[in-house]
Each structure stands twice: as C-alpha cells, then as structure tokens.
Motif scaffolding. Structure first.
Motif, PDB file in Angstrom:
ATOM      1  N   PRO A 224      33.933  41.678  29.174  1.00 29.66           N
ATOM      2  CA  PRO A 224      33.909  43.085  29.566  1.00 29.66           C
ATOM      3  C   PRO A 224      35.289  43.723  29.522  1.00 29.66           C
ATOM      4  N   THR A 225      35.320  44.994  29.147  1.00 26.72           N
ATOM      5  CA  THR A 225      36.594  45.714  29.084  1.00 26.72           C
ATOM      6  C   THR A 225      36.671  46.821  30.127  1.00 26.72           C
ATOM      7  N   THR A 226      35.608  46.983  30.926  1.00 31.83           N
ATOM      8  CA  THR A 226      35.632  47.921  32.050  1.00 31.83           C
ATOM      9  C   THR A 226      35.183  47.157  33.291  1.00 31.83           C
ATOM     10  N   CYS A 227      35.216  47.842  34.442  1.00 30.49           N
ATOM     11  CA  CYS A 227      34.990  47.111  35.695  1.00 30.49           C
ATOM     12  C   CYS A 227      33.746  47.538  36.454  1.00 30.49           C
ATOM     13  N   GLY A 228      32.929  48.415  35.908  1.00 29.31           N
ATOM     14  CA  GLY A 228      31.931  49.040  36.758  1.00 29.31           C
ATOM     15  C   GLY A 228      30.501  48.564  36.662  1.00 29.31           C
ATOM     16  N   THR A 229      30.032  48.201  35.487  1.00 28.53           N
ATOM     17  CA  THR A 229      28.580  48.064  35.323  1.00 28.53           C
ATOM     18  C   THR A 229      28.024  46.767  35.905  1.00 28.53           C
ATOM     19  N   GLY A 230      28.796  45.703  35.867  1.00 33.62           N
ATOM     20  CA  GLY A 230      28.298  44.417  36.341  1.00 33.62           C
ATOM     21  C   GLY A 230      27.341  43.749  35.385  1.00 33.62           C
ATOM     22  N   SER A 231      27.217  44.267  34.163  1.00 36.80           N
ATOM     23  CA  SER A 231      26.259  43.719  33.205  1.00 36.80           C
ATOM     24  C   SER A 231      26.549  42.263  32.859  1.00 36.80           C
ATOM     25  N   GLU A 232      27.809  41.844  33.024  1.00 35.59           N
ATOM     26  CA  GLU A 232      28.171  40.465  32.694  1.00 35.59           C
ATOM     27  C   GLU A 232      27.533  39.441  33.636  1.00 35.59           C
ATOM     28  N   VAL A 233      26.992  39.902  34.781  1.00 41.69           N
ATOM     29  CA  VAL A 233      26.405  38.953  35.728  1.00 41.69           C
ATOM     30  C   VAL A 233      24.934  39.240  36.009  1.00 41.69           C
ATOM     31  N   THR A 234      24.306  40.119  35.222  1.00 42.61           N
ATOM     32  CA  THR A 234      22.894  40.417  35.462  1.00 42.61           C
ATOM     33  C   THR A 234      22.032  39.962  34.286  1.00 42.61           C
ATOM     34  N   ASN A 235      20.730  39.945  34.534  1.00 44.62           N
ATOM     35  CA  ASN A 235      19.759  39.592  33.490  1.00 44.62           C
ATOM     36  C   ASN A 235      18.999  40.818  33.010  1.00 44.62           C
ATOM     37  N   ILE A 236      19.673  41.970  33.069  1.00 43.90           N
ATOM     38  CA  ILE A 236      19.051  43.244  32.727  1.00 43.90           C
ATOM     39  C   ILE A 236      19.798  43.889  31.561  1.00 43.90           C
ATOM     40  N   SER A 237      19.044  44.481  30.657  1.00 44.94           N
ATOM     41  CA  SER A 237      19.625  45.245  29.560  1.00 44.94           C
ATOM     42  C   SER A 237      18.977  46.623  29.555  1.00 44.94           C
ATOM     43  N   ILE A 238      19.790  47.665  29.780  1.00 45.76           N
ATOM     44  CA  ILE A 238      19.275  49.029  29.750  1.00 45.76           C
ATOM     45  C   ILE A 238      19.400  49.549  28.320  1.00 45.76           C
ATOM     46  N   ILE A 239      18.268  49.837  27.718  1.00 45.79           N
ATOM     47  CA  ILE A 239      18.276  50.321  26.337  1.00 45.79           C
ATOM     48  C   ILE A 239      17.444  51.593  26.236  1.00 45.79           C
ATOM     49  N   ASN A 240      17.822  52.421  25.282  1.00 44.08           N
ATOM     50  CA  ASN A 240      17.187  53.712  25.071  1.00 44.08           C
ATOM     51  C   ASN A 240      16.089  53.542  24.026  1.00 44.08           C
ATOM     52  N   ARG A 241      14.864  53.715  24.447  1.00 43.92           N
ATOM     53  CA  ARG A 241      13.744  53.565  23.514  1.00 43.92           C
ATOM     54  C   ARG A 241      13.736  54.759  22.579  1.00 43.92           C
ATOM     55  N   THR A 242      14.093  54.494  21.330  1.00 44.74           N
ATOM     56  CA  THR A 242      14.360  55.541  20.357  1.00 44.74           C
ATOM     57  C   THR A 242      13.220  56.532  20.224  1.00 44.74           C
ATOM     58  N   ARG A 243      12.029  56.033  20.089  1.00 40.00           N
ATOM     59  CA  ARG A 243      10.879  56.908  19.813  1.00 40.00           C
ATOM     60  C   ARG A 243      10.570  57.827  20.986  1.00 40.00           C
ATOM     61  N   LEU A 244      10.703  57.306  22.219  1.00 38.93           N
ATOM     62  CA  LEU A 244      10.353  58.085  23.401  1.00 38.93           C
ATOM     63  C   LEU A 244      11.548  58.819  24.001  1.00 38.93           C
ATOM     64  N   GLY A 245      12.761  58.382  23.666  1.00 42.59           N
ATOM     65  CA  GLY A 245      13.945  59.021  24.204  1.00 42.59           C
ATOM     66  C   GLY A 245      14.142  58.789  25.683  1.00 42.59           C
TER      67      GLY A 245
END
Length: 199
Positions: A137-158
């Motif tokens: 990680p290059t920033t300090c805020g999201t905590g994504s490096e320690v979670t099992n979650i991926s927030i993604i934008n579903r292209t078709r539905l937006g």
C-alpha cells in the motif's frame, strides 16, 4: 466478555521492503507476477521501477497491469484476469492505494473462479480459492491490505458493491511508513481521516 478475532494477513513493516518485494513474492510461489497498479504516482515516484527491479533480481517474471482507476470497474478486473492468464502469472502484486489493492484482490479471485463476478457478490456461486496475493500500500487509509473485501464498480449497473471471500486475504502485506512522506497533502489528509473512520 468473550470474543474472537481472525487476522490471516501476514504484515511486514520496514523501510527497504520495496526492494525486497521480489523475495516476498518468491516465498509464496509462482514464477511470474502480475503487478497491478495505476497510471500515476507509482510510476512518477520510481516505486514501480524499484518493484520491477526487485522481481527481476529474485528471478521472477513480471507483467504490469496499470489500467486501474479510482473505483475499479468489473471490466477492468476482467481485463486484468485475461492478462494474468495470458502471462501465466501465479502471484498477484498490488502496488498502490485502496482501489489498486481492491482490484488486485478481485483479479486474484476471478482468475481462479470463472464466470460473472456478480454471481459471487450475491452468493449464487461460492469461490474455490484465489491466486496468492501480495500488497504494497502507498496510502494509509483504506485498510484493504488486511481485509477480505474488494469494492468494485459494476460497469453495467454503475453501482459499487463488495466482493467478499475468505480467499481474498493477502498472503503478505508490505507496509512502508516512509511512503506516506511523499503523499500529496490532500491525499494524506483524506486517507488519514479514512483510517480514523475505519478505527
């Protein structure tokens, strides 16, 4: 009060970890690494070059997928999956902020689990593993490096939705506090507030 806490991500802290990332990737297997990043600061700062040099020094092949933007799209994830398969990548390395890490985890998951990612988001299908994941990680805020979650934008539905799987915990996360010293003030401020909100 009784409680349990499960933290499977292996965290490493240190100044020189960017130059050791090749050895870290080698430890968890795979001869080729897909480096997932964006088009901005990792290139301008020279960090991407350091990472690629480290992978080369460790005797690993590397393919760079640098098309991730903020709020990564499902189509971007699928494009990363295709590159990972074409290059025979056995490890996914995410270098960047929260969106980069989320995309890297989703690519690692979707490379192993075929079909529409929506089926996994809504529980129609269950995942059967993921490629090994290393995050820098290059920033300090999201905590994504320690979670099992991926927030993604579903292209078709937006709409943004969370892909959640026990297989998406990082195998290794390399935390380099000095990275924060070169962040633009606005990014540092907002990601610090993000860290407080998560806490």
């Amino acid at each position: 009060m009784d409680f349990s806490y499960h933290m499977p991500a292996d965290l490493r802290f240190g100044r020189g970890l960017a130059d050791k990332i090749g050895d870290i990737c080698k430890e968890i297997g795979g001869e080729n690494v897909l480096v997932v990043t964006g088009t901005g600061s990792t290139k301008r700062s020279g960090l991407l070059d350091r990472v690629l040099d480290s992978l080369k020094a460790a005797g690993l092949g590397a393919a760079v997928f640098d098309k991730v933007t903020q709020n990564p799209l499902t189509t971007t994830v699928y494009e990363g999956v295709e590159l990972a398969k074409a290059e025979g990548c056995g490890v996914i390395l995410g270098v960047g902020g929260g969106s980069i890490m989320d995309a890297a985890k989703a690519i690692a998951f979707c490379t192993v689990n075929a079909g529409d990612v929506s089926d996994y988001i809504f529980g129609k299908k269950q995942g059967a593993g993921a490629l090994p994941i290393v995050l820098l990680p290059t920033t300090c805020g999201t905590g994504s490096e320690v979670t099992n979650i991926s927030i993604i934008n579903r292209t078709r539905l937006g709409v943004k939705q969370g892909l959640v799987s026990m297989q998406m915990y990082a195998d290794q996360a390399a935390l380099i506090s000095q990275m924060l010293m070169s962040l633009p003030y606005g990014v540092f401020a907002t990601s610090s507030i993000d860290a407080m909100i998560h806490a």
